[in-house]
Design an enzyme around this catalytic site. Structure first.
Site, PDB file in Angstrom:
ATOM      1  N   ASP A  13      -0.097   4.175  -1.562  1.00 24.25           N
ATOM      2  CA  ASP A  13       0.740   3.694  -0.433  1.00 24.25           C
ATOM      3  C   ASP A  13       1.292   4.872   0.203  1.00 24.25           C
ATOM      4  O   ASP A  13       2.400   4.745   0.689  1.00 24.25           O
ATOM      5  CB  ASP A  13       1.715   2.596  -1.011  1.00 24.25           C
ATOM      6  CG  ASP A  13       1.452   1.336  -1.761  1.00 24.25           C
ATOM      7  OD1 ASP A  13       0.104   0.949  -1.139  1.00 24.25           O
ATOM      8  OD2 ASP A  13       1.541   1.138  -2.937  1.00 24.25           O
ATOM      9  N   LYS A  16      -2.266   6.847   3.692  1.00 22.68           N
ATOM     10  CA  LYS A  16      -3.493   7.677   4.022  1.00 22.68           C
ATOM     11  C   LYS A  16      -4.111   6.771   5.288  1.00 22.68           C
ATOM     12  O   LYS A  16      -4.728   7.667   6.096  1.00 22.68           O
ATOM     13  CB  LYS A  16      -4.441   7.359   2.745  1.00 22.68           C
ATOM     14  CG  LYS A  16      -4.082   8.071   1.612  1.00 22.68           C
ATOM     15  CD  LYS A  16      -4.765   7.640   0.423  1.00 22.68           C
ATOM     16  CE  LYS A  16      -4.502   6.357  -0.122  1.00 22.68           C
ATOM     17  NZ  LYS A  16      -3.165   5.915  -0.621  1.00 22.68           N
ATOM     18  N   GLY A  40      -4.672  -1.327   0.431  1.00 24.37           N
ATOM     19  CA  GLY A  40      -4.307  -1.928   1.780  1.00 24.37           C
ATOM     20  C   GLY A  40      -3.929  -0.819   2.887  1.00 24.37           C
ATOM     21  O   GLY A  40      -2.816  -0.472   2.543  1.00 24.37           O
ATOM     22  N   HIS A  41      -4.937  -0.237   3.390  1.00 24.38           N
ATOM     23  CA  HIS A  41      -4.789   0.805   4.427  1.00 24.38           C
ATOM     24  C   HIS A  41      -4.008   0.284   5.759  1.00 24.38           C
ATOM     25  O   HIS A  41      -4.721  -0.406   6.730  1.00 24.38           O
ATOM     26  CB  HIS A  41      -5.824   1.932   4.680  1.00 24.38           C
ATOM     27  CG  HIS A  41      -6.247   2.407   3.139  1.00 24.38           C
ATOM     28  ND1 HIS A  41      -7.290   3.029   3.183  1.00 24.38           N
ATOM     29  CD2 HIS A  41      -5.555   2.607   2.138  1.00 24.38           C
ATOM     30  CE1 HIS A  41      -7.523   3.755   2.045  1.00 24.38           C
ATOM     31  NE2 HIS A  41      -6.518   3.325   1.131  1.00 24.38           N
ATOM     32  N   GLN A 224      -5.650   4.323  -3.321  1.00 25.68           N
ATOM     33  CA  GLN A 224      -4.579   4.408  -4.144  1.00 25.68           C
ATOM     34  C   GLN A 224      -4.255   5.789  -4.295  1.00 25.68           C
ATOM     35  O   GLN A 224      -4.110   6.823  -3.185  1.00 25.68           O
ATOM     36  CB  GLN A 224      -5.394   4.046  -5.594  1.00 25.68           C
ATOM     37  CG  GLN A 224      -5.332   2.512  -5.551  1.00 25.68           C
ATOM     38  CD  GLN A 224      -6.725   2.176  -5.138  1.00 25.68           C
ATOM     39  OE1 GLN A 224      -7.923   2.581  -5.620  1.00 25.68           O
ATOM     40  NE2 GLN A 224      -6.917   0.845  -4.587  1.00 25.68           N
TER      41      GLN A 224
HETATM   42  P1  IMP Z   1      -5.885  -2.701 -10.155  1.00 29.90           P
HETATM   43  O1  IMP Z   1      -6.701  -1.675  -9.641  1.00 29.90           O
HETATM   44  O2  IMP Z   1      -5.859  -3.984  -8.954  1.00 29.90           O
HETATM   45  O3  IMP Z   1      -6.307  -3.382 -11.272  1.00 29.90           O
HETATM   46  O4  IMP Z   1      -4.271  -2.658 -10.152  1.00 29.90           O
HETATM   47  C1  IMP Z   1      -3.970  -1.426 -11.208  1.00 29.90           C
HETATM   48  C2  IMP Z   1      -2.875  -0.674 -10.851  1.00 29.90           C
HETATM   49  O5  IMP Z   1      -2.714  -0.136  -9.688  1.00 29.90           O
HETATM   50  C3  IMP Z   1      -1.346  -1.624 -10.593  1.00 29.90           C
HETATM   51  O6  IMP Z   1      -0.196  -1.195 -11.016  1.00 29.90           O
HETATM   52  C4  IMP Z   1      -1.604  -1.790  -8.939  1.00 29.90           C
HETATM   53  O7  IMP Z   1      -0.124  -2.203  -8.564  1.00 29.90           O
HETATM   54  C5  IMP Z   1      -1.922  -0.549  -8.661  1.00 29.90           C
HETATM   55  N1  IMP Z   1      -2.790  -0.226  -7.381  1.00 29.90           N
HETATM   56  C6  IMP Z   1      -4.012  -0.725  -7.121  1.00 29.90           C
HETATM   57  N2  IMP Z   1      -4.335  -0.488  -5.860  1.00 29.90           N
HETATM   58  C7  IMP Z   1      -3.042   0.201  -5.292  1.00 29.90           C
HETATM   59  C8  IMP Z   1      -3.091   0.694  -4.186  1.00 29.90           C
HETATM   60  O8  IMP Z   1      -3.738   0.464  -3.082  1.00 29.90           O
HETATM   61  N3  IMP Z   1      -1.566   1.099  -3.769  1.00 29.90           N
HETATM   62  C9  IMP Z   1      -0.545   1.066  -4.932  1.00 29.90           C
HETATM   63  N4  IMP Z   1      -0.780   0.606  -5.878  1.00 29.90           N
HETATM   64  C10 IMP Z   1      -2.317  -0.044  -6.178  1.00 29.90           C
END
Ligand code: IMP
Length: 423
Positions: A13, A16, A40-41, A224
């Site tokens: 977040d 990017k 979520g970009h 991420q």
């Molecule tokens: P997952 O990738 O959905 O399994 O989530 C694993 C961890 O990564 C969790 O703490 C999510 O909140 C975090 N996470 C996954 N994708 C994002 C992102 O795009 N932005 C921020 N945190 C993320």
């Protein structure tokens, strides 16, 4: 022609999407290399706000080719809704959006497995976005997954069924109550595959090698952030892919010696969504102010993001792992109005002062050591060049640069494309 690489240095977040969108005009190809619809970009331009999940952030620029690499996991259902959301922009998608045959598919049962796994963990849950990311990457490394290229095989349906049945047995094994109607989810999945099939499936590593050979410019786009990397992040509270620079090589097939600039994006403060340690988290009024002013709510899940001060120890670690050559500081405008700002410059680790990130960063092992800075009151959102910025902010920026020894080339002062100060 060398490729450049852009990635997040914190827990995701960082903004990017906005920066890729700003930089796209300089590139022929934008190639996403890992993650999936957990991302979520967010992009804002001409008064429109748009959130992309799997599609690279160059899609709004008329000339850029957008490529989804082999390291990405694709949920056809989410992807279809993304495509539908783009309809009003009249983008020539079949000529502008390419999918790697080697990218893995997120099945409906992967999403269910994600939910079952999180429910079974109870209080130890990761705080996953529940998009099926972990189970899909598990099937990839376990050599059971289905890939985009498999959709073209005559026995795709049988392969699908065999994997879905295995998943159902696993869901039952978790012994948690998950309500679902699989035939309905499967109908949605197979319908969505028809949308996917309208786009070119390509051997993306070949495509990119030829593009580099022909002098095309490529920007590799990460999702991420580095502290969510499955190897170098705050494991197990991480995502399931390599979000760091090496992920661009494995997620696109671009060799390390074919990458030049590494752009590292960070917020002027820190946020984290989901569970896991966060040394500089602020549980008081300051954290609340950052969340409110910065509108720190997840663009995918709507969850409130945890907020805190900039952690320079963690930032240095991320810069080192990624080989960052240029920094970009986002959301500087959110810090306007604070009397005093804090930056964590070292940790107190079990009684000793350290300046690197140790294996155990939970609060019982580690507390941040802060340096304070004078804040500023001016609203930055209308400022368009570096000279206009308050001197307290330029002191803050130059302190960070000096500590990290990498230049900060962009300072973002608002969500719009135009609110971007280049140095
Ligand atoms: P997952 O990738 O959905 O399994 O989530 C694993 C961890 O990564 C969790 O703490 C999510 O909140 C975090 N996470 C996954 N994708 C994002 C992102 O795009 N932005 C921020 N945190 C993320």
């Amino acid at each position: 022609m060398m490729a450049n690489l852009l990635l997040g240095l914190q827990w995701g977040d960082e903004g990017k999407g906005k920066i890729v969108d700003v930089l796209t005009q300089n590139y022929d190809i934008i190639a996403r290399f890992q993650g999936g619809p957990n991302a979520g970009h967010t992009l804002e331009f001409d008064g429109i706000k748009h959130v992309l999940r799997t599609i690279p952030s160059g899609i709004f620029h008329p000339n850029a080719i957008n490529l989804i690499g082999n390291g990405v996991v694709i949920d056809p259902v989410v992807f279809k809704s993304e495509i539908e959301g783009l309809a009003k922009f009249n983008i020539d998608l079949p000529n502008r959006l390419l999918l790697s045959r080697k990218a893995h598919l997120i099945l409906p049962t992967h999403r269910l497995l994600d939910a079952a796994s999180e429910a079974a963990k109870g209080k130890a849950k990761i705080g996953s976005t529940l998009k099926g990311i972990g189970p899909t990457y598990m099937d990839k490394t376990g050599r059971n997954g289905l890939r985009i290229g498999d959709i073209e095989l005559s026995d795709f349906k049988e392969r699908y069924r065999a994997l879905a049945e295995k998943h159902e047995a696993m869901i039952a094994f978790y012994d948690v109550s998950i309500q679902y109607n699989l035939p309905e989810l499967e109908k949605e999945f197979f319908d969505a595959l028809e949308t996917l099939k309208k786009l070119p499936f390509i051997d993306s590593e070949e495509y990119l090698a030829k593009a580099q050979h022909d002098g095309k410019s490529i920007l590799c786009e990460g999702a991420q952030g580095s502290l969510l990397d499955v190897d170098f992040g705050t494991y197990p509270f991480v995502t399931s892919s390599n979000t760091t620079a090496a992920g661009a090589c494995t997620g696109l097939g671009i060799a390390p010696n074919k990458i030049k600039e590494v752009y590292g994006i960070f917020k002027a403060y820190t946020t984290r969504v989901g569970s896991g340690p966060f040394p500089t988290e602020d549980f008081g009024e300051d954290g609340d102010t950052m969340a409110r002013v910065g509108n720190e709510f997840g663009s995918v899940t709507g969850r409130k993001r945890r907020c805190g001060w900039l952690d320079l120890v963690a930032l240095k670690y991320a810069v080192q792992i990624n080989g960052v050559t240029q920094l970009m500081m986002m959301k500087a405008d959110v810090l306007s109005g604070f009397e005093t700002l804090k930056v964590c410059t070292a940790y107190n680790y079990r009684g000793a002062q350290i300046s690197h990130m140790p294996y155990n960063i939970e609060p019982e092992n580690l507390t941040p050591i802060y340096r304070e800075f004078k804040g500023w009151q001016a609203d930055l959102t209308g400022m368009s060049n570096y000279e206009m910025l308050p001197e307290e902010l330029t002191a803050y920026i130059e302190f960070i640069e000096n500590e990290i020894q990498v230049p900060i080339k962009i300072v973002s002062v608002g969500p719009d494309r135009k609110q971007t100060i280049l140095r």
